[in-house]
Motif scaffolding. Structure first.
Motif, PDB file in Angstrom:
ATOM      1  N   SER A  73       0.825  -1.216   0.000  1.00 50.03           N
ATOM      2  CA  SER A  73       0.000   0.000   0.000  1.00 50.03           C
ATOM      3  C   SER A  73       0.855   1.259   0.000  1.00 50.03           C
ATOM      4  O   SER A  73       0.362   2.347  -0.262  1.00 50.03           O
ATOM      5  CB  SER A  73      -0.959  -0.007   1.194  1.00 50.03           C
ATOM      6  OG  SER A  73      -0.228  -0.108   2.398  1.00 50.03           O
ATOM      7  N   SER A  74       2.139   1.107   0.308  1.00 50.38           N
ATOM      8  CA  SER A  74       3.072   2.235   0.225  1.00 50.38           C
ATOM      9  C   SER A  74       4.484   1.662   0.148  1.00 50.38           C
ATOM     10  O   SER A  74       4.689   0.472   0.379  1.00 50.38           O
ATOM     11  CB  SER A  74       2.957   3.155   1.440  1.00 50.38           C
ATOM     12  OG  SER A  74       3.629   2.611   2.549  1.00 50.38           O
ATOM     13  N   LYS A 122       1.402   1.622  -4.142  1.00 50.11           N
ATOM     14  CA  LYS A 122       0.618   2.852  -4.226  1.00 50.11           C
ATOM     15  C   LYS A 122       1.504   4.046  -3.897  1.00 50.11           C
ATOM     16  O   LYS A 122       2.234   4.045  -2.917  1.00 50.11           O
ATOM     17  CB  LYS A 122      -0.563   2.784  -3.260  1.00 50.11           C
ATOM     18  CG  LYS A 122      -1.566   3.890  -3.453  1.00 50.11           C
ATOM     19  CD  LYS A 122      -2.795   3.647  -2.595  1.00 50.11           C
ATOM     20  CE  LYS A 122      -3.853   4.691  -2.881  1.00 50.11           C
ATOM     21  NZ  LYS A 122      -5.043   4.470  -2.065  1.00 50.11           N
ATOM     22  N   GLU A 123       1.432   5.054  -4.757  1.00 47.12           N
ATOM     23  CA  GLU A 123       2.058   6.349  -4.505  1.00 47.12           C
ATOM     24  C   GLU A 123       0.986   7.392  -4.768  1.00 47.12           C
ATOM     25  O   GLU A 123       0.412   7.430  -5.859  1.00 47.12           O
ATOM     26  CB  GLU A 123       3.239   6.586  -5.448  1.00 47.12           C
ATOM     27  CG  GLU A 123       4.506   5.923  -4.997  1.00 47.12           C
ATOM     28  CD  GLU A 123       5.683   6.340  -5.866  1.00 47.12           C
ATOM     29  OE1 GLU A 123       6.749   6.552  -5.290  1.00 47.12           O
ATOM     30  OE2 GLU A 123       5.541   6.440  -7.097  1.00 47.12           O
ATOM     31  N   GLU A 124       0.735   8.187  -3.758  1.00 46.23           N
ATOM     32  CA  GLU A 124      -0.363   9.157  -3.806  1.00 46.23           C
ATOM     33  C   GLU A 124      -1.653   8.394  -4.100  1.00 46.23           C
ATOM     34  O   GLU A 124      -2.002   7.509  -3.353  1.00 46.23           O
ATOM     35  CB  GLU A 124      -0.055  10.275  -4.797  1.00 46.23           C
ATOM     36  CG  GLU A 124       1.179  11.066  -4.400  1.00 46.23           C
ATOM     37  CD  GLU A 124       1.566  12.128  -5.396  1.00 46.23           C
ATOM     38  OE1 GLU A 124       0.769  12.435  -6.296  1.00 46.23           O
ATOM     39  OE2 GLU A 124       2.683  12.655  -5.247  1.00 46.23           O
ATOM     40  N   ASN A 125      -2.338   8.681  -5.190  1.00 47.85           N
ATOM     41  CA  ASN A 125      -3.603   7.985  -5.469  1.00 47.85           C
ATOM     42  C   ASN A 125      -3.493   7.000  -6.618  1.00 47.85           C
ATOM     43  O   ASN A 125      -4.507   6.530  -7.124  1.00 47.85           O
ATOM     44  CB  ASN A 125      -4.715   9.001  -5.770  1.00 47.85           C
ATOM     45  CG  ASN A 125      -5.081   9.800  -4.539  1.00 47.85           C
ATOM     46  OD1 ASN A 125      -5.038   9.279  -3.436  1.00 47.85           O
ATOM     47  ND2 ASN A 125      -5.414  11.064  -4.738  1.00 47.85           N
ATOM     48  N   ASN A 126      -2.274   6.673  -7.042  1.00 47.05           N
ATOM     49  CA  ASN A 126      -2.073   5.773  -8.175  1.00 47.05           C
ATOM     50  C   ASN A 126      -1.322   4.526  -7.755  1.00 47.05           C
ATOM     51  O   ASN A 126      -0.464   4.571  -6.876  1.00 47.05           O
ATOM     52  CB  ASN A 126      -1.276   6.483  -9.280  1.00 47.05           C
ATOM     53  CG  ASN A 126      -2.001   7.675  -9.839  1.00 47.05           C
ATOM     54  OD1 ASN A 126      -3.197   7.603 -10.105  1.00 47.05           O
ATOM     55  ND2 ASN A 126      -1.293   8.776 -10.016  1.00 47.05           N
ATOM     56  N   TYR A 127      -1.626   3.430  -8.437  1.00 42.06           N
ATOM     57  CA  TYR A 127      -0.847   2.207  -8.263  1.00 42.06           C
ATOM     58  C   TYR A 127       0.177   2.126  -9.384  1.00 42.06           C
ATOM     59  O   TYR A 127      -0.153   2.275 -10.554  1.00 42.06           O
ATOM     60  CB  TYR A 127      -1.746   0.968  -8.271  1.00 42.06           C
ATOM     61  CG  TYR A 127      -2.387   0.730  -6.941  1.00 42.06           C
ATOM     62  CD1 TYR A 127      -1.720   0.019  -5.948  1.00 42.06           C
ATOM     63  CD2 TYR A 127      -3.638   1.248  -6.652  1.00 42.06           C
ATOM     64  CE1 TYR A 127      -2.296  -0.177  -4.708  1.00 42.06           C
ATOM     65  CE2 TYR A 127      -4.223   1.053  -5.403  1.00 42.06           C
ATOM     66  CZ  TYR A 127      -3.535   0.345  -4.439  1.00 42.06           C
ATOM     67  OH  TYR A 127      -4.102   0.153  -3.210  1.00 42.06           O
TER      68      TYR A 127
END
Length: 119
Positions: A57-58, A102-107
């Motif tokens: 997720s990050s 995930k980075e910001e709102n994108n995968y």
């Protein structure tokens, strides 16, 4: 289903779509042998790509591929040997990793070909 399992399933679905969009034929998903599971077995040309999908997720604690341990690699080798023998296949075999994070709102999807040579 636990949240991390749902994230993993989501990552595998993204990986399958990514591979198909890039000319791969998906032969198997979640193929198991003894204690090993191969996330994706795909074919491109005369090559059998054994794909381990890692989803996070990050990347706060590291890239997804950083979490693949030598024991996992051993299990993948054992499982693909069984798969090739059982199906009487004659392919070149390589081990890839698809890292989904995930980075910001994108995968993001990183496809690392012959990944175990990069570790």
């Amino acid at each position: 289903m636990a949240q991390h399992n749902e994230l993993g399933k989501f990552g595998e679905e993204l990986a399958v779509e990514f591979l198909q969009q890039n000319g791969y034929t998906i032969l198997e998903t979640n193929w198991s042998f003894q204690k090993a599971e191969i996330d994706i077995i795909a074919q491109i040309g005369n090559t059998l790509a054994v794909v381990e999908v890692k989803t996070r997720s990050s990347i706060e604690f590291g890239l997804p591929q950083d979490f693949i341990k030598p024991k996992k690699i051993q299990l993948l080798v054992k499982a693909v040997n069984e798969y090739v023998t059982k199906n009487d296949l004659e392919f070149s075999i390589r081990f890839d990793v698809i890292a989904v994070y995930k980075e910001e709102n994108n995968y993001n999807i990183d496809h690392i070909i012959d990944a175990f040579y990069h570790f």
